[in-house]
Scaffold this motif. Structure first.
Motif, PDB file in Angstrom:
ATOM      1  N   VAL A  83       0.840  -1.199   0.000  1.00 27.24           N
ATOM      2  CA  VAL A  83       0.000   0.000   0.000  1.00 27.24           C
ATOM      3  C   VAL A  83       0.876   1.250   0.000  1.00 27.24           C
ATOM      4  O   VAL A  83       0.617   2.205  -0.736  1.00 27.24           O
ATOM      5  CB  VAL A  83      -0.975  -0.005   1.194  1.00 27.24           C
ATOM      6  N   ARG A  84       1.919   1.243   0.821  1.00 26.96           N
ATOM      7  CA  ARG A  84       2.834   2.387   0.846  1.00 26.96           C
ATOM      8  C   ARG A  84       3.447   2.627  -0.526  1.00 26.96           C
ATOM      9  O   ARG A  84       3.511   3.769  -1.008  1.00 26.96           O
ATOM     10  CB  ARG A  84       3.947   2.146   1.870  1.00 26.96           C
ATOM     11  N   ASN A  85       3.863   1.550  -1.186  1.00 25.74           N
ATOM     12  CA  ASN A  85       4.458   1.686  -2.513  1.00 25.74           C
ATOM     13  C   ASN A  85       3.463   2.256  -3.516  1.00 25.74           C
ATOM     14  O   ASN A  85       3.824   3.102  -4.339  1.00 25.74           O
ATOM     15  CB  ASN A  85       4.995   0.341  -2.994  1.00 25.74           C
ATOM     16  N   LYS A  86       2.207   1.803  -3.442  1.00 26.47           N
ATOM     17  CA  LYS A  86       1.185   2.316  -4.353  1.00 26.47           C
ATOM     18  C   LYS A  86       0.899   3.796  -4.091  1.00 26.47           C
ATOM     19  O   LYS A  86       0.706   4.571  -5.021  1.00 26.47           O
ATOM     20  CB  LYS A  86      -0.110   1.507  -4.225  1.00 26.47           C
ATOM     21  N   VAL A  87       0.869   4.180  -2.823  1.00 26.09           N
ATOM     22  CA  VAL A  87       0.636   5.590  -2.480  1.00 26.09           C
ATOM     23  C   VAL A  87       1.784   6.454  -2.991  1.00 26.09           C
ATOM     24  O   VAL A  87       1.559   7.522  -3.568  1.00 26.09           O
ATOM     25  CB  VAL A  87       0.432   5.759  -0.958  1.00 26.09           C
ATOM     26  N   LEU A  88       3.008   5.995  -2.817  1.00 29.83           N
ATOM     27  CA  LEU A  88       4.154   6.759  -3.317  1.00 29.83           C
ATOM     28  C   LEU A  88       4.146   6.850  -4.834  1.00 29.83           C
ATOM     29  O   LEU A  88       4.462   7.902  -5.405  1.00 29.83           O
ATOM     30  CB  LEU A  88       5.466   6.129  -2.831  1.00 29.83           C
ATOM     31  N   GLU A  89       3.770   5.769  -5.487  1.00 31.74           N
ATOM     32  CA  GLU A  89       3.679   5.775  -6.940  1.00 31.74           C
ATOM     33  C   GLU A  89       2.620   6.775  -7.408  1.00 31.74           C
ATOM     34  O   GLU A  89       2.854   7.545  -8.340  1.00 31.74           O
ATOM     35  CB  GLU A  89       3.343   4.369  -7.427  1.00 31.74           C
ATOM     36  N   ALA A  90       1.474   6.777  -6.755  1.00 32.40           N
ATOM     37  CA  ALA A  90       0.414   7.728  -7.108  1.00 32.40           C
ATOM     38  C   ALA A  90       0.865   9.156  -6.855  1.00 32.40           C
ATOM     39  O   ALA A  90       0.590  10.064  -7.653  1.00 32.40           O
ATOM     40  CB  ALA A  90      -0.853   7.416  -6.302  1.00 32.40           C
ATOM     41  N   TYR A  91       1.558   9.384  -5.754  1.00 30.70           N
ATOM     42  CA  TYR A  91       2.068  10.724  -5.425  1.00 30.70           C
ATOM     43  C   TYR A  91       3.033  11.200  -6.519  1.00 30.70           C
ATOM     44  O   TYR A  91       2.956  12.347  -6.979  1.00 30.70           O
ATOM     45  CB  TYR A  91       2.753  10.706  -4.072  1.00 30.70           C
ATOM     46  N   LYS A  92       3.924  10.329  -6.933  1.00 30.42           N
ATOM     47  CA  LYS A  92       4.882  10.684  -7.996  1.00 30.42           C
ATOM     48  C   LYS A  92       4.166  11.026  -9.296  1.00 30.42           C
ATOM     49  O   LYS A  92       4.538  11.969  -9.992  1.00 30.42           O
ATOM     50  CB  LYS A  92       5.882   9.566  -8.218  1.00 30.42           C
ATOM     51  N   GLN A  93       3.121  10.251  -9.612  1.00 31.18           N
ATOM     52  CA  GLN A  93       2.364  10.535 -10.834  1.00 31.18           C
ATOM     53  C   GLN A  93       1.647  11.873 -10.738  1.00 31.18           C
ATOM     54  O   GLN A  93       1.618  12.641 -11.694  1.00 31.18           O
ATOM     55  CB  GLN A  93       1.352   9.433 -11.096  1.00 31.18           C
ATOM     56  N   ILE A  94       1.075  12.165  -9.597  1.00 36.46           N
ATOM     57  CA  ILE A  94       0.372  13.432  -9.410  1.00 36.46           C
ATOM     58  C   ILE A  94       1.350  14.595  -9.489  1.00 36.46           C
ATOM     59  O   ILE A  94       1.059  15.630 -10.102  1.00 36.46           O
ATOM     60  CB  ILE A  94      -0.392  13.437  -8.060  1.00 36.46           C
ATOM     61  N   MET A  95       2.512  14.435  -8.883  1.00 41.38           N
ATOM     62  CA  MET A  95       3.493  15.524  -8.894  1.00 41.38           C
ATOM     63  C   MET A  95       4.065  15.768 -10.281  1.00 41.38           C
ATOM     64  O   MET A  95       4.514  16.871 -10.586  1.00 41.38           O
ATOM     65  CB  MET A  95       4.626  15.223  -7.918  1.00 41.38           C
ATOM     66  N   SER A  96       4.061  14.758 -11.145  1.00 42.29           N
ATOM     67  CA  SER A  96       4.602  14.958 -12.491  1.00 42.29           C
ATOM     68  C   SER A  96       3.553  15.490 -13.469  1.00 42.29           C
ATOM     69  O   SER A  96       3.875  15.784 -14.610  1.00 42.29           O
ATOM     70  CB  SER A  96       5.171  13.645 -13.012  1.00 42.29           C
ATOM     71  N   MET A  97       2.294  15.613 -13.041  1.00 50.48           N
ATOM     72  CA  MET A  97       1.253  16.148 -13.897  1.00 50.48           C
ATOM     73  C   MET A  97       1.435  17.645 -14.107  1.00 50.48           C
ATOM     74  O   MET A  97       1.773  18.353 -13.160  1.00 50.48           O
ATOM     75  CB  MET A  97      -0.132  15.907 -13.294  1.00 50.48           C
ATOM     76  N   PRO A  98       1.184  18.107 -15.315  1.00 48.02           N
ATOM     77  CA  PRO A  98       1.252  19.551 -15.534  1.00 48.02           C
ATOM     78  C   PRO A  98       0.044  20.230 -14.884  1.00 48.02           C
ATOM     79  O   PRO A  98      -1.047  19.680 -14.855  1.00 48.02           O
ATOM     80  CB  PRO A  98       1.215  19.700 -17.053  1.00 48.02           C
ATOM     81  N   VAL A  99       0.273  21.427 -14.389  1.00 45.50           N
ATOM     82  CA  VAL A  99      -0.796  22.145 -13.691  1.00 45.50           C
ATOM     83  C   VAL A  99      -1.617  22.958 -14.625  1.00 45.50           C
ATOM     84  O   VAL A  99      -1.487  23.532 -15.513  1.00 45.50           O
ATOM     85  CB  VAL A  99      -0.211  23.063 -12.583  1.00 45.50           C
TER      86      VAL A  99
END
Length: 108
Positions: A92-108
């Motif tokens: 679960v921690r790995n999935k949350v970190l992966e999702a966080y990384k994807q969100i942070m790489s999204m253009p605003v």
């Protein structure tokens, strides 16, 4: 161990809905209720995993000291449950970190 993110998300949504149904008007939540519910959910999950690990350790120690009420099977089952819960927490921690990384790489 493969954990499906969609099933975890659905389970978390169900838990959030259950907790919302249990809240009355006298228990109004300040701020963002979903973030507080998620924090509570995460805290409870980690606490449960910790309790399982402590129980496993206690059973192993009691068995080593010669407690006749415990069998080796009881100790091994408790140890495996704690191990599986810990591995699930790591996933679960790995999935949350992966999702966080994807969100942070999204253009605003």
């Amino acid at each position: 161990m493969d954990i499906k993110a969609q099933s975890i998300y659905q389970e978390m949504q169900g838990m959030a809905e259950q907790s919302k149904l249990g809240l009355g008007d006298s228990h109004a939540i300040q701020g963002n209720p979903s973030s507080q519910n998620f924090a509570d959910l995460l805290s409870n999950a980690i606490g449960t995993v910790n309790d399982m690990q402590l129980e496993s350790k206690d059973k192993a120690m009691a068995f080593e000291m010669g407690d006749k009420s415990l069998s080796l099977a009881d100790v091994m089952v408790a140890k495996e449950k704690a191990g599986i819960a810990f591995e699930a927490t790591i996933q679960v921690r790995n999935k949350v970190l992966e999702a966080y990384k994807q969100i942070m790489s999204m253009p605003v």
